[in-house]
Design an enzyme around this catalytic site. Structure first.
Site, PDB file in Angstrom:
ATOM      1  N   THR A  51      28.783  35.302  -3.580  1.00 32.13           N
ATOM      2  CA  THR A  51      29.953  36.307  -3.953  1.00 32.13           C
ATOM      3  C   THR A  51      29.371  37.520  -4.539  1.00 32.13           C
ATOM      4  O   THR A  51      28.327  37.556  -5.135  1.00 32.13           O
ATOM      5  CB  THR A  51      30.787  35.500  -5.033  1.00 32.13           C
ATOM      6  OG1 THR A  51      31.860  36.209  -5.674  1.00 32.13           O
ATOM      7  CG2 THR A  51      30.216  34.837  -6.027  1.00 32.13           C
ATOM      8  N   LYS A  82      40.387  50.015 -22.376  1.00 29.14           N
ATOM      9  CA  LYS A  82      40.493  49.815 -24.002  1.00 29.14           C
ATOM     10  C   LYS A  82      40.717  51.361 -24.489  1.00 29.14           C
ATOM     11  O   LYS A  82      39.926  51.970 -24.610  1.00 29.14           O
ATOM     12  CB  LYS A  82      39.392  49.076 -24.657  1.00 29.14           C
ATOM     13  CG  LYS A  82      39.151  47.637 -24.127  1.00 29.14           C
ATOM     14  CD  LYS A  82      38.118  47.509 -22.860  1.00 29.14           C
ATOM     15  CE  LYS A  82      38.045  46.035 -22.631  1.00 29.14           C
ATOM     16  NZ  LYS A  82      37.175  45.776 -21.582  1.00 29.14           N
TER      17      LYS A  82
END
Lengths: 550, 550
Positions: free
Chosen positions: B191, B449
């Site tokens: 992956t 954020k």
């Protein structure tokens, strides 16, 4: 075959590899169908979330009474919501659920409870009189918890620690269940054979989880469609009998509505079947016959069409399946035994058979069926050689699967006998056809060995049962100096005052001889008329007692 | 919680307790549906019995080539009947199936094949040119087996040992497969993350069997009914990508007809969907969008009504689900990742929602769904505390289940990071509602954020995508001295020659601010128009490359 060395890789130090725990089945069911109901007779109903809360409460109640992991907890109850809670709470705290067969004789019950080393007992008030005279000898029992449904105080010499509902109500609804070795024993119960003491079989968390997953996959197959969150399930196999075939676990996993009928009374069973719109039940043929023969059903005042019934324990006959079909009831067979958790095969019909008319389907519906996932099944000859899948080679059925009892509890010799050559020997005789479909023809000990040939007592029973004026029949082998064994039949006439003659029965059988279906030597010498045929505690023909009656 | 000591009982010396082996899934499928077909494009079809025989032949062929238990066997192929045979034969001889991601860059493919220590390679002719330049560095590979579909001889420098069909045809159709430790590794693949080398994840026989059983139970649930022996299945997720979600194993267990489309070409996919009457597929949203936007579909010349599609990999949007519904296509979501085998949740709707109109259902159909059996799933705050199931508390999704990769292969530090505190950290951010339904809002690293608040880039993408004239959008956070991060959007206009203005997009978003759906500071400063948005090899937005583009 040489041993192989596959690749095993290390896990991260902090990785979690969960055990297969029974509690996961309940978690999945609550997520799938939190609003679905658990019903007890016409007395009580609550949803899956409450079911879960009550399992947690029961775990607290048991812990409070000193029950701990490794203890064996006996349950004597009718089929109930309480019993379902015991199926989960007792194994989930690491204890062992002993489902006591309350139909055994008291001395056998005493034997099983002492042999199992029961440390705690949950007992329905109906069975208090049964236990009272045994309690002095059950020295390992530390306490009895009463399940009471009647309002008046119960007078008993049993040292009760409290009442089930009362104790539960006082407990918190969250218990922090432990995780532990999936090979820990979850359930234990006893099976009676033809000789000797009852034998204990036991199943682990792993075995029950795998059995449940395979059963769930099978029961959802097209054409079968027995269980899911839109279905209503009611067992008519007692929960003490091989966990009611494990179906309460499967129904819970899938979130089905569950109806528990308490003590089996025909009126209550029929009332619940109708009022709760039950989709699916399972039972022995005797019980199905009792239901379809009930006045209200037979006269079609009550409509049971759409009801699906899985039949096991002994063979479903075509005549019973046909009678049920006439009432709109869809019957199929399943096969297994106490030693096998129990499910081994189920009557999932081949694709083309499902398209055929009912008369074509009936023989298929009465066969044991197709092995479910993970079941390896053979019929083997007397040398242990697997026989071909040709539909007529007959041998003993033997199996491997990840959910077979690994021994009889504390019975080394009988365990070795059960598990010869790495196969569990079912003691059943049958054949497998080219579809992989199993048909059971007999118990190996009920096969009649006459003149060097094997004669199936079941087959002979099937022919005799077609004779006019005969309600029920059992065939056994009786020893014979010349032939080894000869068949003998015990027959219940439909009209006790006017039974057919023994000669009429033999003359009736002669037609099958002429048709080439039966050998001439298969016609029994002895045909005896009786009022009733002895049955075992689970409703099967009790050939041990029949032998002593002939 | 104190450790518990449950009861473990000894087995009879001769008792068999079978391991959970992948081969059992195939056995069950052949019993259930021996006549059902395996189809490869418009080129080939054979039944389950032949499928089984070919698996046995492939095992012989591999053994003949010196492949043995513990070896890693790489496969580079399009989705095919051959790949399906590799899914079974390679693990069943105790070897490890390495499903090579053929969409990676050549140097990454080289990295994964060297890291996996591939000992043998099965390669489709299309990938021979890819492997030729790598072969010198793949020093551990002992042989290459070619899958050839074109008739002319192939000229190659690869040291081929033979051709797949040719070699299979010479082998016996029965192989005596061994049984071994169920914790043996069966599959391995890689992956790609946003940083560093690809990471290897691996799954054992036990894990794949349990994943299959849980997937089978879920896929047969009422209202879902994706797979059984009456259904036709075609993956549109590559088989190298997390075993095509494990569905080929599940389809085989249940005996579904299976269609493998080879290389994904829109015309062939649509041809097969129609000619084979495909009932069920699974794919990423991009591929579903490609299919439903194809001319023949959009113009309704081709009817796909009744087709069920499970969507995962990234979030299914309501607009895509609505568009599909308009064509009679039933979409649901599923959630999981390479590290989790992959299935964790599936969009089984609550009972009352299934009765509602489609507009009510759409938001449910686009959520990740309900944890499947045996999955324990939490959203946790930054201190690792589980958050309440209230539908709005957002935290990182972490899981436990019996089928999660127990490590990254030969990557100790990254394995420890994945498995903090005994939970597998998905890196996804979401919430769980009172039904237990999971909704994913973002990747934790894609959360923006800004000014001490968390802003979901996915949510912002969803709003921007509703702006007229916009075909596709990706939002990322860019660092900002004052606010920490600020959102920025990359936008593909529907008409490249007449894109909307950046101010028009911001003005469009202002309405959501007025409606209280969005904070004012969520409106991105930067809105950049581009021709195309970078995607990863599996069709997801490639935010790593997007960041470098902004």
């Amino acid at each position: 075959m040489p041993a192989v060395t596959p690749k095993i890789l290390p896990a991260a130090a902090s990785a979690t590899n969960p055990s297969l725990m029974i509690g996961e089945l309940l978690e999945a069911g609550v997520r799938m169908a939190g609003d679905n109901q658990i019903v007890y007779r016409d007395q009580r109903r609550h949803d899956y979330r409450q079911f879960q809360a009550r399992v947690h409460q029961l775990a607290h109640a048991l812990t409070l009474q000193g029950v701990k992991a490794g203890d064996v907890v006996a349950v004597l109850d009718w089929d109930s919501h309480r019993y379902l809670e015991c199926f989960f709470a007792i194994p989930m705290i690491g204890a062992v659920l002993h489902t006591v067969n309350i139909r055994l004789a008291p001395e056998q019950i005493l034997y099983t409870m002492a042999h199992a080393e029961d440390a705690f007992v949950i007992v329905h008030e109906d069975f208090v009189p049964l236990l009272e005279p045994l309690a002095d000898e059950l020295t390992q029992v530390r306490g009895y918890l009463l399940c009471q449904e009647t309002p008046q105080p119960l007078e008993t010499s049993l040292p009760l620690v409290g009442e089930f509902e009362h104790l539960l109500g006082q407990q918190p609804t969250h218990y922090d269940f432990p995780s532990f070795d999936e090979n820990a024993v979850a359930t234990l119960f006893y099976t009676t054979g033809t000789t000797g003491n009852p034998k204990g079989v036991f199943f682990t968390h792993r075995q029950l989880v795998l059995h449940t997953m395979a059963e769930a996959s099978t029961f959802q197959a097209p054409g079968f469609e027995l269980l899911n969150r839109d279905k209503v399930y009611m067992p008519i196999t007692p929960m003490f009998h091989v966990h009611a075939w494990g179906v309460p676990y499967t129904a819970t996993l899938l979130g089905a509505t569950q109806v528990y009928p308490g003590r089996y009374e025909p009126d209550m069973l029929i009332k619940l079947l109708v009022s709760e719109n039950v989709d699916f039940s399972h039972c022995v043929p005797t019980l199905l016959n009792m239901v379809v023969s009930a006045d209200a059903i037979a006269s079609q005042q009550v409509d049971l069409s759409g009801w699906k019934v899985l039949v096991g324990g002994s063979a479903l006959t075509e005549s019973l399946a046909r009678k049920a079909w006439g009432l709109g009831i869809d019957t199929r067979s399943a096969y297994g035994m106490s030693e096998t958790c129990p499910l081994l095969t189920a009557g999932i019909l081949p694709g083309d058979v499902t398209q055929a008319d009912i008369e074509t389907q009936l023989p298929w519906r009465c066969k044991a069926g197709l092995p479910i996932p993970f079941v390896k099944l053979q019929v083997a000859d007397t040398n242990g050689q697997a026989l071909p899948h040709d539909g007529h080679s007959v041998g003993e059925v033997r199996v491997q699967a990840p959910w077979l009892t690994q021994a009889y509890y504390k019975e080394e010799a009988r365990s070795a006998e059960l598990w010869r050559e790495g196969w569990l020997h079912t003691g059943d005789v049958g054949s497998i056809d080219e579809h992989g479909f199993l048909a059971i023809s007999d118990r190996i000990k009920d096969v009649i060995k006459t003149g060097g040939e094997w004669l199936s007592s079941l087959e002979l029973e099937s022919y005799i049962s077609q004779c006019p004026g005969i309600a029920e029949v059992a065939v056994i082998g009786v020893s014979d100096d010349k032939w080894g064994e000869r068949p003998a039949a015990l027959v219940v006439p439909t009209d006790l005052n006017h039974p057919p003659t023994s000669d009429a029965v033999k003359a009736f059988l002669a037609q099958f001889v002429e048709q080439g279906k039966l050998n001439r030597w298969a016609i029994p010498e002895v045909v005896r008329f009786v009022d009733e045929i002895p049955k075992t505690s689970v409703g099967k023909l009790d050939k041990k007692r029949i032998r002593s009656d002939i």
